[in-house]
Design an enzyme around this catalytic site. Structure first.
Site, PDB file in Angstrom:
ATOM      1  N   LYS A 203      35.577  51.219  87.727  1.00 60.00           N
ATOM      2  CA  LYS A 203      36.613  50.686  86.839  1.00 60.00           C
ATOM      3  C   LYS A 203      35.995  49.874  85.694  1.00 60.00           C
ATOM      4  O   LYS A 203      36.294  50.091  84.514  1.00 60.00           O
ATOM      5  CB  LYS A 203      37.571  49.821  87.665  1.00 60.00           C
ATOM      6  CG  LYS A 203      38.485  48.915  86.885  1.00 60.00           C
ATOM      7  CD  LYS A 203      39.589  49.675  86.198  1.00 60.00           C
ATOM      8  CE  LYS A 203      40.395  48.730  85.316  1.00 60.00           C
ATOM      9  NZ  LYS A 203      41.603  49.290  84.819  1.00 60.00           N
ATOM     10  N   CYS A 259      43.262  44.827  78.828  1.00 55.63           N
ATOM     11  CA  CYS A 259      42.136  45.229  79.682  1.00 55.63           C
ATOM     12  C   CYS A 259      40.767  45.057  79.043  1.00 55.63           C
ATOM     13  O   CYS A 259      39.937  44.307  79.550  1.00 55.63           O
ATOM     14  CB  CYS A 259      42.312  46.674  80.124  1.00 55.63           C
ATOM     15  SG  CYS A 259      43.612  46.875  81.338  1.00 55.63           S
TER      16      CYS A 259
HETATM   17  C1  UDX Z   1      42.764  50.697  78.546  1.00 59.35           C
HETATM   18  C2  UDX Z   1      42.111  51.880  79.272  1.00 59.35           C
HETATM   19  O1  UDX Z   1      42.156  53.028  78.413  1.00 59.35           O
HETATM   20  C3  UDX Z   1      42.818  52.139  80.600  1.00 59.35           C
HETATM   21  O2  UDX Z   1      42.158  53.196  81.285  1.00 59.35           O
HETATM   22  C4  UDX Z   1      42.770  50.865  81.445  1.00 59.35           C
HETATM   23  O3  UDX Z   1      43.416  51.050  82.661  1.00 59.35           O
HETATM   24  C5  UDX Z   1      43.414  49.717  80.669  1.00 59.35           C
HETATM   25  O4  UDX Z   1      42.754  49.558  79.395  1.00 59.35           O
HETATM   26  P1  UDX Z   1      44.924  50.292  77.041  1.00 59.35           P
HETATM   27  O5  UDX Z   1      44.430  48.903  76.873  1.00 59.35           O
HETATM   28  O6  UDX Z   1      46.352  50.505  77.379  1.00 59.35           O
HETATM   29  O7  UDX Z   1      44.095  51.061  78.188  1.00 59.35           O
HETATM   30  O8  UDX Z   1      44.681  51.075  75.659  1.00 59.35           O
HETATM   31  P2  UDX Z   1      43.601  52.053  75.031  1.00 59.35           P
HETATM   32  O9  UDX Z   1      44.307  53.239  74.524  1.00 59.35           O
HETATM   33  O10 UDX Z   1      42.444  52.283  75.915  1.00 59.35           O
HETATM   34  O11 UDX Z   1      43.130  51.210  73.747  1.00 59.35           O
HETATM   35  C6  UDX Z   1      42.513  49.935  73.869  1.00 59.35           C
HETATM   36  C7  UDX Z   1      42.203  49.375  72.503  1.00 59.35           C
HETATM   37  O12 UDX Z   1      41.173  50.118  71.857  1.00 59.35           O
HETATM   38  C8  UDX Z   1      43.382  49.394  71.532  1.00 59.35           C
HETATM   39  O13 UDX Z   1      43.403  48.187  70.809  1.00 59.35           O
HETATM   40  C9  UDX Z   1      43.091  50.563  70.621  1.00 59.35           C
HETATM   41  O14 UDX Z   1      43.657  50.418  69.332  1.00 59.35           O
HETATM   42  C10 UDX Z   1      41.570  50.490  70.557  1.00 59.35           C
HETATM   43  N1  UDX Z   1      40.925  51.770  70.224  1.00 59.35           N
HETATM   44  C11 UDX Z   1      41.008  52.814  71.081  1.00 59.35           C
HETATM   45  C12 UDX Z   1      40.185  51.885  69.056  1.00 59.35           C
HETATM   46  O15 UDX Z   1      40.093  50.947  68.258  1.00 59.35           O
HETATM   47  N2  UDX Z   1      39.548  53.074  68.796  1.00 59.35           N
HETATM   48  C13 UDX Z   1      39.614  54.135  69.642  1.00 59.35           C
HETATM   49  O16 UDX Z   1      39.002  55.173  69.337  1.00 59.35           O
HETATM   50  C14 UDX Z   1      40.374  54.008  70.818  1.00 59.35           C
END
Ligand code: UDX
Length: 429
Positions: A203, A259
């Site tokens: 994780k 997260c």
């Molecule tokens: C994340 C994990 O993906 C998930 O597996 C875990 O259980 C919880 O944390 P989440 O926080 O809901 O999920 O969103 P995620 O889509 O992963 O994006 C996290 C952050 O990264 C966001 O702020 C998003 O804008 C940013 N991000 C994501 C980027 O800046 N660039 C990317 O290419 C992808």
């Protein structure tokens, strides 16, 4: 089979309604009576696409009930999922919710059962949890503990629960591992059965690796900016290497959410406590903290002094399809702009109510055109699809200066430029 789920946040509600929709009897417990009363009426306390119908269907099937009472929740139970929060406190995971849930379960269980930790539990605390259970359980009751980390993304949590890339279960007893694995046997994905620490490491490693990719690409985008290169072309070329792939390489304003920020900090802090190091993650965090400032720099380089200038932010939630503001880059951005004397205005399709509660000096509006009026700069902060379909000709006629900073490289830059906007993205020309 009866399941109890402790916690009614994203993970608890999605997990509970998932098993209930599969026909298993589920009781979802929360210690907050107001949350339970609302849920009993079918009201979901946050915005998550598809969750309302998912919960409603589980209730309609008669398989999902809600309670605040551990005795009711644990009657005849076989498996208990702990889905409570582990927020950040002094750079570490705050374990107080896990602690109180574990004690309450152990004290109230009158039959043998398995406790499943879905909440993100720090590395190296296995003995602490087992001791907690043993100290508080009734002597003749046998409780086994396994972990089953969640990988749900906000905005797609209901889909992710039903279509996971993998299920990870960690524990000592092969019997318990098998029982929990059976709950997921109809899913079309690998089920990894391992020990507790390995499951927890999977994780933390997943979230850390994804966060590292984002900081890597953001750093790269800043270099592309200076060189007048195109990060879009660079990422395309990079991602075509199958060993690298193109996922989580979208440059932007930095990662936020419940997260990534807390997990990487908790991971390297806990490693340090154990005499180990993961300093790579400190750099990932540092790059992320600075990324929203690169947006401010772009605004300042065009407008100069920000005192009295009107800056409009489009999108406030940490990512689209959620109203969650935890660690949202928009908050850092607003604070930085305010500290420079700017007047800040904001719009978001779902997160306005939550943003109001932060009591920041920002003018919020539900009318996106109204909020753009007389702006000196518009900043696209969160890539909601809604903003793709705006009437940019109309916006151009409303603003003071046709200047847009696209913090996600999301908008149609050619169309905007043709409409007469000065467009600045992140690492794009
Ligand atoms: C994340 C994990 O993906 C998930 O597996 C875990 O259980 C919880 O944390 P989440 O926080 O809901 O999920 O969103 P995620 O889509 O992963 O994006 C996290 C952050 O990264 C966001 O702020 C998003 O804008 C940013 N991000 C994501 C980027 O800046 N660039 C990317 O290419 C992808």
């Amino acid at each position: 089979m009866k399941i109890t789920v402790v916690g009614t946040g994203y993970v608890g509600l999605v997990t509970g309604s998932y098993f209930a929709n599969k026909g298993i009897e589920v009781v979802n417990l929360d210690i907050l009576p107001e949350k339970i009363t609302a849920l009993q009426k079918g009201e979901i306390p946050f915005y998550e696409p598809g969750l309302h119908d998912f919960v409603k269907e589980a209730i309609r099937l008669g398989k999902l009930t809600f309670t605040t009472d551990y005795k009711i929740a644990l009657k005849d139970v076989d498996v208990i999922f702990i889905c409570v929060g582990t927020p950040s406190k002094n750079s570490k995971a705050d374990l107080s919710f896990i602690e109180s849930a574990t004690i309450s379960i152990a004290e109230n269980l009158t039959r043998d059962a398995i406790i499943v930790g879905k909440s993100t539990i720090p590395i190296g605390i296995k003995d602490w949890v087992v001791d907690l259970i043993n100290k508080n359980k009734q002597p003749d009751v046998k409780i086994d503990w396994v972990v089953n980390p969640e990988f749900l993304s906000e905005g797609t949590a209901v889909f992710d629960m039903q279509n996971p890339s993998r299920v990870v279960i960690g524990g000592e007893s092969s019997d318990s591992l098998e029982k929990v694995a059976n709950l997921y046997s109809d899913l079309n994905c690998p089920i990894i059965k391992t020990d507790v620490e390995s499951a927890i490491l999977i994780k933390y490693a997943s979230n850390s690796f994804l966060a590292t990719k984002i900081s890597f690409v953001n750093n790269l985008a800043n270099i592309a900016d200076k060189l007048d290169a195109s990060i879009t072309d660079v990422v395309y070329g990079l991602g075509l290497d199958p060993r690298i792939g193109n996922k989580f390489l979208k440059p932007g304003i930095g990662f936020g959410g419940s997260c990534f920020p807390k997990d990487i900090t908790a991971f390297y802090t806990r490693a340090e406590e154990l005499g180990l190091d993961f300093n790579l993650l400190k750099e990932v965090e540092r790059i992320n903290l600075l990324q929203s400032e690169t947006i401010v720099t772009k605004i300042v380089s065009e407008l100069g002094e920000l005192k009295g200038k009107k800056i409009t932010l489009l999108g406030l939630s940490f990512k689209p399809e959620t109203d969650d503001l935890r660690e949202a880059p928009s908050v850092k951005l607003v604070k930085s702009l305010l500290s420079k004397g700017a007047r800040v205005f904001g719009h978001d399709p779902e997160a306005l109510e939550n943003f109001k509660k932060l009591n920041l000096e920002i003018d919020l509006s539900e009318d996106v055109y109204e909020t753009c009026k007389k702006s000196d700069a518009i900043v696209l902060v969160t890539e909601w699809q809604f903003y793709l379909w705006l009437d940019w000709e109309r916006i151009k006629s409303l603003v003071k200066k046709a200047f847009i900073v696209d913090g996600r490289n999301f908008l149609d830059k050619n169309k905007l430029k043709e409409s007469g906007f000065l467009y600045k993205g992140v690492g794009v020309r």
